[in-house]
Scaffold this motif. Sequence first.
Motif, short mmCIF file in Angstrom:
data_model
loop_
_atom_site.label_atom_id
_atom_site.label_comp_id
_atom_site.label_asym_id
_atom_site.label_seq_id
_atom_site.Cartn_x
_atom_site.Cartn_y
_atom_site.Cartn_z
N GLU A 12 0.51 -1.34 -0.17
CA GLU A 12 0.10 0.46 -0.80
C GLU A 12 0.98 1.25 0.15
OE1 GLU A 12 -3.79 -1.46 2.90
OE2 GLU A 12 -2.56 -0.70 2.83
N ALA A 13 1.85 0.75 0.62
CA ALA A 13 2.91 2.70 0.69
C ALA A 13 3.35 2.77 -0.86
CB ALA A 13 4.06 2.03 1.81
N HIS A 14 3.65 1.56 -1.41
CA HIS A 14 4.03 1.77 -2.43
C HIS A 14 2.89 2.30 -3.60
CE1 HIS A 14 7.55 0.44 -1.21
NE2 HIS A 14 8.70 0.33 -2.58
#
Length: 269
Positions: free
Chosen positions: A161-163
Motif C-alpha cells: 500500500e505504501a508503494h
Amino acid sequence: MARIIVVTSGKGGVGKTTSTANLGMALAKRGRSVAVIDADFGLRNLDLLLGLENRIVYTALEVLAGECRLEQALVKDKRQSRLVLLPAAQTRMKDAITAEQMKQLVGMLGDKKYDYILIDSPAGIEQGFQNAIAPAQEGVIVTTPEIAAVRDADRVIGLLEAHNVKKINLIVNRIRPAMVLANDMMSVQDVREILAIPLLGVVPDDERVIVSTNRGEPLVLSETKSLAGTAFDNIARRLEGEKVEFLDLNPRPENFFTRLRKLLTTKIM
C-alpha cells in the motif's frame, strides 16, 4: 495493457512460486497470453515448477546487460504456448538488479502485448522484494493459516500500500479443514479478519502439490483434477472477473452407513 501482478507473502515456504506457476498456466489455458518473471535472483525455482529448467539459455541479467535480446531469454512453454518465463540468474545475489531495472524489464514485456505479467517475489522484505513490487499494479498475497505467516503477510500488505499498490487480494494456501474443525489451525475467516483484504481463493493442503513440483507439471494441467488444481483454476477465473463459488472444504459428518462400516471393520480385525 497488461495486468502486472506481484505474487508475494513475506514469509518463505508458503507457496508463492507454486501459486505463480499454477496461476500463469491456468490463465494461459484460458487463452490469455502470460509472462511469468522469476524475481528471486540467486535462488530461482519457478523454472523447476514449470519444468523449463533445461531450456534456459539466457536470463534477465543478460537482457539488462545487452548481451541478448528479450526474445532470446524468454522460455516458451511447450504445453501452453501462450505462457513464457523470464528466468532469474541463479549465480547472482538479489541485489544484482535494481528496482528501476525491474521496471525496465516489465516495460519491455509490456510492449509485447501480454495480458498478464506475473512476478514471483522472493521471501523477505529486503532488496529482492523491493525489486519485485516496484513495477506492480496489483498484489496477490499468499499465506498459510499460521500466525507467523499471517503476521508477515500483514506487514507486506502495508508495504504494498505504501508503494501505491492498491488492489491486493488474498490466497490462503494449505488449509486443512479437519485441523480447523479441531481448533488446531486458523480458519480462513480468522485470516481474512486479520488481513482485511478480499479473498481470491482457498487452496487445500494436497500431497499432489509435491508430486507436481518434482515433475515440473503444474496441477492445473493434470487430467485428473485435484481439489488444489481446481482451486487454482477457480482463482484464475476470479482474476478474470468471474463470480465463482469457493470450494466446500468442510469435512463431511459421518452418516449411519459410514459408522456401521467402520464398526464392522473393527470387529472383524
